[in-house]
Scaffold this active site. Structure first.
Site, PDB file in Angstrom:
ATOM      1  N   HIS A   1       3.673 -13.366 -15.263  1.00 11.41           N
ATOM      2  CA  HIS A   1       2.903 -13.654 -14.051  1.00 11.41           C
ATOM      3  C   HIS A   1       1.913 -14.742 -14.434  1.00 11.41           C
ATOM      4  CE1 HIS A   1       3.522  -9.511 -11.907  1.00 11.41           C
ATOM      5  NE2 HIS A   1       4.520 -10.343 -11.701  1.00 11.41           N
TER       6      HIS A   1
ATOM      7  N   GLU B   1       3.748  -3.840 -16.421  1.00  8.47           N
ATOM      8  CA  GLU B   1       2.874  -5.014 -16.371  1.00  8.47           C
ATOM      9  C   GLU B   1       1.648  -4.808 -17.258  1.00  8.47           C
ATOM     10  OE1 GLU B   1       2.098  -6.516 -12.450  1.00  8.47           O
ATOM     11  OE2 GLU B   1       0.630  -7.981 -13.173  1.00  8.47           O
TER      12      GLU B   1
ATOM     13  N   HIS C   1       8.457  -6.118  -7.043  1.00 12.92           N
ATOM     14  CA  HIS C   1       7.204  -5.515  -7.498  1.00 12.92           C
ATOM     15  C   HIS C   1       6.985  -4.221  -6.722  1.00 12.92           C
ATOM     16  CE1 HIS C   1       3.055  -4.967  -8.653  1.00 12.92           C
ATOM     17  NE2 HIS C   1       2.943  -6.159  -9.221  1.00 12.92           N
TER      18      HIS C   1
ATOM     19  N   TYR D   1       1.373  -1.594  -5.398  1.00  9.68           N
ATOM     20  CA  TYR D   1       0.374  -1.461  -6.468  1.00  9.68           C
ATOM     21  C   TYR D   1      -0.492  -0.212  -6.323  1.00  9.68           C
ATOM     22  CZ  TYR D   1      -2.092  -4.218  -2.915  1.00  9.68           C
ATOM     23  OH  TYR D   1      -2.588  -4.686  -1.737  1.00  9.68           O
TER      24      TYR D   1
ATOM     25  N   HIS E   1      -7.411 -13.083  -9.469  1.00  7.93           N
ATOM     26  CA  HIS E   1      -6.600 -14.264  -9.763  1.00  7.93           C
ATOM     27  C   HIS E   1      -7.222 -15.521  -9.151  1.00  7.93           C
ATOM     28  CE1 HIS E   1      -2.786 -11.486  -9.915  1.00  7.93           C
ATOM     29  NE2 HIS E   1      -3.815 -10.993 -10.585  1.00  7.93           N
TER      30      HIS E   1
ATOM     31  N   HIS F   1      -4.391 -11.011 -16.306  1.00 12.15           N
ATOM     32  CA  HIS F   1      -4.711  -9.669 -16.796  1.00 12.15           C
ATOM     33  C   HIS F   1      -4.983  -9.659 -18.297  1.00 12.15           C
ATOM     34  CE1 HIS F   1      -2.372  -7.751 -13.181  1.00 12.15           C
ATOM     35  NE2 HIS F   1      -3.358  -8.527 -12.802  1.00 12.15           N
TER      36      HIS F   1
ATOM     37  N   ASP G   1      -9.703  -8.582 -13.107  1.00  7.29           N
ATOM     38  CA  ASP G   1      -8.475  -8.804 -12.352  1.00  7.29           C
ATOM     39  C   ASP G   1      -8.700  -9.486 -11.002  1.00  7.29           C
ATOM     40  OD1 ASP G   1      -5.931  -8.875 -11.396  1.00  7.29           O
ATOM     41  OD2 ASP G   1      -5.656  -6.703 -11.225  1.00  7.29           O
TER      42      ASP G   1
ATOM     43  N   HIS H   1       2.845  -1.339 -12.037  1.00  8.83           N
ATOM     44  CA  HIS H   1       1.590  -1.138 -12.752  1.00  8.83           C
ATOM     45  C   HIS H   1       1.609   0.271 -13.325  1.00  8.83           C
ATOM     46  CE1 HIS H   1      -0.676  -4.266 -10.061  1.00  8.83           C
ATOM     47  NE2 HIS H   1       0.378  -4.775 -10.665  1.00  8.83           N
TER      48      HIS H   1
ATOM     49  N   ARG I   1       0.818  -1.216   0.000  1.00 12.77           N
ATOM     50  CA  ARG I   1       0.000   0.000   0.000  1.00 12.77           C
ATOM     51  C   ARG I   1       0.852   1.266   0.000  1.00 12.77           C
ATOM     52  NH1 ARG I   1      -4.798  -2.018   0.188  1.00 12.77           N
ATOM     53  NH2 ARG I   1      -5.111  -3.980   1.270  1.00 12.77           N
TER      54      ARG I   1
ATOM     55  N   GLU J   1       1.090 -15.803  -8.870  1.00 11.48           N
ATOM     56  CA  GLU J   1       0.452 -14.840  -7.944  1.00 11.48           C
ATOM     57  C   GLU J   1      -0.952 -15.348  -7.664  1.00 11.48           C
ATOM     58  OE1 GLU J   1       0.641 -11.478 -10.688  1.00 11.48           O
ATOM     59  OE2 GLU J   1       2.029 -10.521  -9.313  1.00 11.48           O
TER      60      GLU J   1
ATOM     61  N   ASP K   1       1.003 -10.638 -17.536  1.00 15.52           N
ATOM     62  CA  ASP K   1       0.214 -11.328 -16.510  1.00 15.52           C
ATOM     63  C   ASP K   1      -0.906 -12.081 -17.227  1.00 15.52           C
ATOM     64  OD1 ASP K   1      -1.936 -11.782 -14.577  1.00 15.52           O
ATOM     65  OD2 ASP K   1      -0.725 -10.585 -13.186  1.00 15.52           O
TER      66      ASP K   1
HETATM   67 ZN    ZN Z   1      -3.737  -8.888 -10.864  1.00 17.90          ZN
HETATM   68 FE    FE Z   2       0.508  -9.610 -11.887  1.00 15.41          FE
HETATM   69 FE    FE Z   3       1.160  -6.712 -10.441  1.00 15.74          FE
END
Ligand code: ZN
Ligand code: FE
Ligand code: FE
Length: 277
Positions: free
Chosen positions: A211, A142, A67, A70, A226, A179, A224, A107, A37, A256, A176
């Site tokens: 991913h 991504e 990463h 996000y 997963h 995605h 989105d 992202h 976060r 992920e 991904d």
């Molecule tokens: Zn995702």
């Molecule tokens: Fe991803």
């Molecule tokens: Fe990601």
């Protein structure tokens, strides 16, 4: 040799992640550079980093993927948020110089109430400010599901960002599977065509990581969410074809999926068993 790992918690440091990876038969892993976060990163423990580098070398762990949080939005209409994203990325990249030769994925962000073109220009601006010619980390954009006003909902948007970056050699793309599926690319029935389209629009040379996720939603849902391997709309067979695709099989794959370590271990075993080498 399949290069595969999963997302691991970075709270105990690099060496702990390396050991965890080995325990589940992974030879790479992904981690958040700081609280996903956002906020401040813990000071880097250089002793931990150096033990990790030895451990990784001895145990064949490579191409780890950091990463970015996000919540960063490098294309926000709010200058303060853009600034925060840029400073965080700059700080992450400095820290990553201690583990050279790896990847940093982020992202692209959400353009919210502005035109997507403005968003793309802001993202490229941020990259042009943070990329340093001497850096040893490749920065990856991504592919996104296209939820809300996410930039990167198709290959063309990523290409537009890459075209505006002054040091394209320091950039790549992380695809991904959840995605792109949610974004409308049919990797189940038309994998060759999707790979071909990526090559035409972006260039396969730019594709550095995958991913590997199943999706809780049907093709083109722009959601989105997963799913575990084999428990979503993409399915086990299609994901096995992806790790074996001649244009993809040499890339590092990162799970992920919604799993604890045991679940990741089972998915890694499944993919290794079905990898043709
Ligand atoms: Zn995702
Ligand atoms: Fe991803
Ligand atoms: Fe990601």
């Amino acid at each position: 040799m399949l290069t595969i790992g999963c997302h691991l918690s970075s709270s105990k440091g690099y060496l702990a992640m390396g050991k965890e990876a080995l325990k589940i038969d992974a030879n790479t892993f992904q981690f958040f550079t700081r609280n996903p976060r956002g906020g401040n990163a813990k000071p880097l423990d250089l002793e931990d980093v150096s033990s990790f580098l030895d451990y990784a070398r001895e145990n064949g762990i490579n191409r780890i993927l950091a990463h970015a949080p996000y919540t960063l939005n490098p294309c926000s209409g709010d200058e303060k948020l853009r600034d925060f994203a840029r400073r965080t990325m700059e700080d992450d990249l400095q820290r990553l110089e201690h583990t050279p030769g790896n990847y940093y994925n982020f992202h692209p962000g959400s353009h919210v109430k502005q035109e997507v073109e403005q968003g793309i220009a802001y993202i490229a601006d941020a990259l042009n400010q943070v990329l340093k010619p001497e850096q040893k980390t490749i920065v990856l954009l991504e592919t996104m599901a296209g939820k809300g006003s996410e930039v990167g909902r198709n290959f063309e948007e990523l290409r537009e960002i890459l075209d505006r970056v002054e040091q394209p050699g320091l950039m790549g793309v992380c695809l991904d599977t959840c995605h792109v599926w949610d974004g409308g690319y049919d990797i189940v029935e038309h994998l060759d065509e999707v790979v071909g389209e990526f090559d035409r629009v972006i260039g396969l040379g730019r594709l550095k990581a995958i991913h590997l996720n199943d999706s809780k939603n049907p093709l083109g849902a722009h959601k989105d969410r997963h799913a575990k391997i084999g428990e979503g709309y993409i399915g086990k067979d299609a994901l096995i074809r992806i790790v074996n695709h001649p244009a993809l099989k040499g890339l590092p794959f990162y799970l992920e999926t919604p799993n604890e370590l045991d679940g990741y271990k089972a998915e890694i075993a499944l993919l290794r068993e079905n990898y043709a080498g």
